[in-house]
Design an enzyme around this catalytic site. Structure first.
Site, PDB file in Angstrom:
ATOM      1  N   CYS A  56       0.829  -1.205   0.000  1.00 10.26           N
ATOM      2  CA  CYS A  56       0.000   0.000   0.000  1.00 10.26           C
ATOM      3  C   CYS A  56       0.865   1.257   0.000  1.00 10.26           C
ATOM      4  CB  CYS A  56      -0.883   0.026   1.233  1.00 10.26           C
ATOM      5  SG  CYS A  56      -1.986  -1.374   1.405  1.00 10.26           S
ATOM      6  N   GLU A  58       0.643   3.830   1.954  1.00  6.49           N
ATOM      7  CA  GLU A  58       1.031   4.279   3.293  1.00  6.49           C
ATOM      8  C   GLU A  58       2.279   3.547   3.778  1.00  6.49           C
ATOM      9  OE1 GLU A  58      -1.929   3.198   2.147  1.00  6.49           O
ATOM     10  OE2 GLU A  58      -3.486   3.634   3.625  1.00  6.49           O
ATOM     11  N   CYS A  89      -5.586   0.506   5.495  1.00 10.45           N
ATOM     12  CA  CYS A  89      -6.027  -0.863   5.767  1.00 10.45           C
ATOM     13  C   CYS A  89      -5.427  -1.344   7.097  1.00 10.45           C
ATOM     14  CB  CYS A  89      -5.609  -1.788   4.616  1.00 10.45           C
ATOM     15  SG  CYS A  89      -3.851  -2.212   4.617  1.00 10.45           S
TER      16      CYS A  89
HETATM   17 ZN    ZN Z   1      -2.680  -0.629   3.515  1.00  9.94          ZN
END
Ligand code: ZN
Length: 136
Positions: A56, A58, A89
């Site tokens: 991801c 982040e 997430c």
């Molecule tokens: Zn994530």
């Protein structure tokens, strides 16, 4: 956080979407994090044909900060192409918790650049954490 810095984080999170490698989902995500010394790190999501190996935006940004020697994250901005607001997430919340605290500002950015803010403690109230070992 001052208004100008916040606006810069939002801009960078939106810009980071442009480097997203997401040929399988076409779901572009961009992130920008602020460390305690005022440095900004951006990240995008990077997918893989072995889906589980995707990372991801982040975590991409947090790992870059860690590689640069930073150990405190004071704000995180995350953007997508959605009209709604996406949140980090579960995996990213756990990774962010390693370097953040309950007061860390999470800035949610929609495709139009509108924002909502939430404190990290609100979206990840009880992070599991091991005691850190002392340096040898
Ligand atoms: Zn994530």
């Amino acid at each position: 956080m001052n208004k100008q810095l916040r606006a810069e984080m939002v801009r960078r999170a939106l810009d980071a979407r442009s480097t997203s490698y997401s040929p399988y989902s076409r779901f572009r995500v961009g992130a920008c994090i602020l460390t305690d010394d005022g440095t900004l790190f951006s990240g995008c999501n990077v997918e893989n044909s072995s889906y589980g190996l995707a990372i991801c935006a982040e975590r991409n940004a947090v790992f870059q900060a860690a590689f640069a020697g930073k150990r405190r994250v004071t704000a995180v901005a995350v953007s997508s192409d959605e009209q709604g607001f996406i949140t980090p997430c579960g995996a990213c919340r756990q990774v962010i918790s390693e370097f953040a605290d309950a007061k860390t500002e999470i800035i949610l950015v929609n495709a139009a650049g509108k924002t909502r803010s939430v404190r990290f403690g609100k979206i990840f109230p009880t992070p599991p954490a091991l005691d850190k070992l002392k340096k040898r």
